[in-house]
Design an enzyme around this catalytic site. Structure first.
Site, PDB file in Angstrom:
ATOM      1  CB  THR A 106      29.132  40.859  36.267  1.00 43.68           C
ATOM      2  OG1 THR A 106      30.508  40.862  35.861  1.00 43.68           O
ATOM      3  CG2 THR A 106      28.334  41.702  35.299  1.00 43.68           C
ATOM      4  CD  GLN A 160      41.507  41.080  40.531  1.00 45.11           C
ATOM      5  OE1 GLN A 160      42.315  40.298  41.034  1.00 45.11           O
ATOM      6  NE2 GLN A 160      40.894  40.810  39.384  1.00 45.11           N
ATOM      7  CG  ASN A 192      40.708  44.633  36.732  1.00 46.00           C
ATOM      8  OD1 ASN A 192      40.440  45.752  37.161  1.00 46.00           O
ATOM      9  ND2 ASN A 192      40.424  44.281  35.508  1.00 46.00           N
ATOM     10  CB  SER A 227      34.426  37.491  41.368  1.00 48.62           C
ATOM     11  OG  SER A 227      34.416  36.519  40.362  1.00 48.62           O
ATOM     12  CB  CYS A 247      36.757  41.831  30.039  1.00 46.68           C
ATOM     13  SG  CYS A 247      36.543  41.268  31.698  1.00 46.68           S
ATOM     14  CB  THR A 272      17.323  26.481  42.662  1.00 46.26           C
ATOM     15  OG1 THR A 272      15.893  26.361  42.643  1.00 46.26           O
ATOM     16  CG2 THR A 272      17.924  25.361  43.492  1.00 46.26           C
ATOM     17  CG  HIS A 279      35.989  33.615  38.075  1.00 40.59           C
ATOM     18  ND1 HIS A 279      36.923  33.999  37.149  1.00 40.59           N
ATOM     19  CD2 HIS A 279      35.039  34.578  38.068  1.00 40.59           C
ATOM     20  CE1 HIS A 279      36.542  35.141  36.597  1.00 40.59           C
ATOM     21  NE2 HIS A 279      35.408  35.520  37.137  1.00 40.59           N
TER      22      HIS A 279
END
Ligand code: PLP
Length: 673
Positions: free
Chosen positions: A78, A200, A170, A220, A347, A258, A222
């Site tokens: 995102t 994906q 997705n 992404s 989502c 950071t 995850h």
């Protein structure tokens, strides 16, 4: 790698998120432990951390084929999408300004695939508004197979300023024709910026980004065995860039703050596995596993349709619908069997709306609203897939068991089944010994299903009745009668058969009560005197003859309640937190655990909590047993179900009917185990 992290769970929702690879967990721990330093520090601790950063970036560059392009770490896709959209829009705004001065024309369209993740279309709208760029958002339609319409892209390309097309979808797994898109953009327009959401694709499709004309590609962590909160953004060499976050100048000033070192270290371990390891399966292996799952699904659910052609989809994703079954029914059943799948994107899992992705493909409503997605990750093993196939086939068998079954409590061959769809509730009164059934207020969407239920038991349908004279009710009765092979027209007012005085349903008699205006109520009387009234509203006080119980189709979730208790209908059910269940059961030796999941779910995975076995009394059969449960108002009842939704409705119905000790287990069975 084990996918059975939770007892007996098979996780088949990898497109939503994936478990974290053990090597990635170890790398994250190392980055938080021994190598905790700040990579910007110049001392040894900082240098040790910086090495993680440099190693991971170098691996990422190789895996993505980044060439001279940049790879920076973000919090996820995102953020990568925001950064890409912001960068492109800032550049476009400048071009347009200069172009205006010089009299050049610049693209005015922000083109995005109609099946893009919402992060793309929403970012485009947000930044276009915020930056005042004033461009027009234009969805690029897809065809029935979910692929971008290149003919329409060719028409839009001359006006396009930015084009966003994902690499793979997705929800459906559909793989985009990126070469075709690149060709179309090259042949039909000035140079629009091009973002490709590659979330994906990583680990499932080959990537060689610098060899393409893609300007921005977000990723992404995850979705591929790294933890949540880490992602990457590829930016083509020479593509414009504007930082989203400004501050300490980390990431060469491109993304201040950071760095998420634990996430970066974990991502590095995943990329290392992808580059050199043996854990990731080949494309052919994944496709073979997908085909085995598809075969098991086809055996289990004869009415199945797959929503994307496998040859054009990721080898790890299946999206399907089963005629006559809502996606929630399938999800509940799969979940009970320990198969974690989803109804579409995670989502939108909380929203009941049909999938916009499938709607964009032009699929009929039953396929877009009944869709189920099953997705696995590239490390899935053959034993895992075999076990998933066994469970899928078992789910199919369980669904074939007749729903019009004897009472799960008394074993009596007569019963009352609630049938609900789209906020409308109806009832089937049946007697298996007598071979007779009556439908009252059947919901339109369920007409074929109800007909199949009755026919599976060989029941003669004595009447299809309505309690109100609304058009949808009339259409539903006609649809059900047609599905049953009867004449569609109501044989009498609201379906009452001719001038019959009453309808016999085995040992019980269904009588018509005097109607009020356009409404009708029916009373089911049994030999033991306990009458059940069916009304279109909740107003039991106006019934000409008293009933012990009211079954109605409106308000109050359609749950039955005791006549005269309407005033007490407000208020919430008493809630029991999962952490308190053990103590509650210990303190109340006589408490009854009641599992209100439907019977196939309970058969797929029986409910035992803290040494107690639950009585399976499906919510759809609750009304029939309400009076029985009310007979012992002091005995605590703890209703349980998958997520706590149905149990709350059951507990509320009991409370409304005057039971002082009806509880719902919040959060569902999963949290109490
Ligand atoms: N794009 C696609 C295709 C996705 O599947 C997702 C995740 O749901 C995203 C973008 C958003 O990714 P993240 O959760 O990393 O922000």
């Amino acid at each position: 790698m084990s996918h059975l992290s939770h007892a007996d769970e098979l996780y088949l929702d990898a497109n939503a998120t994936s478990p974290v690879l053990p090597a990635a967990i170890a790398a994250a721990l190392d980055a938080m432990g021994g190598r905790f330093g700040n990579p910007s520090s110049s001392h040894a601790a900082g240098l040790r951390a910086k090495q993680i950063l440099d190693d991971t970036r170098a691996r990422a560059r190789r895996v993505l084929g980044a060439g001279p392009g940049r790879v920076l770490f973000t919090s996820g896709a995102t953020e990568g999408i925001q950064t890409a959209v912001l960068s492109a829009l800032c550049a476009i705004r400048e071009h347009r300004l200069i172009g205006k001065m010089r009299g050049d024309t610049c693209g005015d369209l922000l083109v995005y695939g109609a099946t893009e993740h919402k992060a793309v279309s929403e970012s485009l709208a947000h930044w276009n508004r915020l930056l005042g760029t004033g461009l027009t958002l234009q969805a690029l339609p897809v065809d029935a197979d979910g692929r971008h319409r290149l003919d329409i892209l060719a028409e839009l390309a001359p006006r396009a300023a930015l084009v966003c097309t994902m690499a793979a979808n997705n929800e459906t797994g559909v793989i985009s024709d990126l070469d075709g898109i690149a060709r179309t953009l090259r042949e039909h327009g000035p140079r629009a910026y091009w973002m490709v959401d590659c979330v994906q694709a990583l680990g499932k499709l080959p990537l060689d980004l610098a060899a393409t004309r893609i300007d921005y590609a977000p990723f992404s962590g995850h979705k591929l065995y790294a933890p949540k909160g880490i992602g990457m953004l590829y930016v083509r060499d020479g593509a414009p860039y504007t930082p989203l976050m400004i501050g300490g100048g980390q990431e060469a000033g491109q993304r201040s703050g950071t760095e998420n070192m634990a996430g970066i270290a974990a991502l590095g371990a995943v990329l290392a596995e992808l580059e050199q390891g043996t854990a990731f399966r080949s494309h052919a292996d994944m496709a073979a596993m997908r085909d085995r799952l598809a075969a098991a699904l086809t055996d289990a659910f004869p009415g199945i349709v797959f929503n994307a052609p496998p040859a054009q989809a990721l080898p790890t994703t299946l999206n399907f619908a089963v005629a006559g079954l809502a996606s929630k029914d399938l999800l509940d059943l799969f979940d009970a069997a320990g198969l974690r799948v989803s109804a579409g994107s995670a989502c939108s899992a909380a929203k009941a709306a049909p999938s916009y992705v499938l709607a964009a493909m032009g699929l009929p409503l039953w396929r877009s609203s009944g869709a189920v997605r099953l997705s696995f990750g590239p490390t899935a093993g053959d034993d895992f897939i075999d076990e998933a196939c066994v469970r899928i086939r078992r789910c199919g068998q369980l669904l074939r068991a007749p729903l019009l079954a004897p009472s799960p409590v008394s074993g009596a061959a007569h019963g009352l089944l609630q049938v609900s769809a789209e906020g409308r509730h109806g009832w089937i009164v049946f007697d298996l010994d007598a071979g007779v059934g009556v439908a009252i207020d059947p919901p339109l969407a369920l007409a074929p299903r109800i007909a199949a239920l009755m026919q599976a038991r060989g029941l003669r349908v004595a009447a299809v009745l309505g309690t109100g004279a609304d058009a949808e009710g009339a259409a539903a009765r006609a649809a059900l009668r047609t599905a049953l092979g009867q004449a569609a027209a109501d044989p009498g007012p609201l379906g009452w058969p001719g001038d019959a005085a009453a309808i016999a349903i085995g040992g019980r008699v269904l009588a018509r009560l005097a109607s009020s205006g356009t409404r009708m109520a029916y009373l089911l009387e049994s030999a033991d005197g306990g009458g059940i009234a069916f009304t279109g509203d909740t107003d039991g006080d106006n019934l000409p003859r008293p009933a012990a119980l009211l079954c109605h189709g409106v308000d109050l979730d359609g749950q039955a309640f005791r006549a005269g208790d309407v005033a007490a209908a407000e208020g919430a059910a008493a809630q029991l937190a999962p952490a308190d269940l053990a103590a509650f059961l210990q303190a109340h030796a006589d408490a009854l655990l009641v599992d209100v999941r439907e019977q196939p779910e309970a058969d797929a995975g029986a409910c035992h909590l803290h040494g107690r076995s639950a009585l399976n009394l499906p919510l759809s059969r609750l009304a029939e047993h309400l009076l029985h449960l009310l007979a012992t108002p002091e005995r605590p009842l703890v209703f349980v179900c998958r997520s706590g939704n149905r149990s709350a409705r059951a507990a509320l119905a009991l409370r409304r009917a005057g039971h002082a000790q009806a509880w719902t287990l919040t959060g569902g069975i999963a949290l109490a185990q």
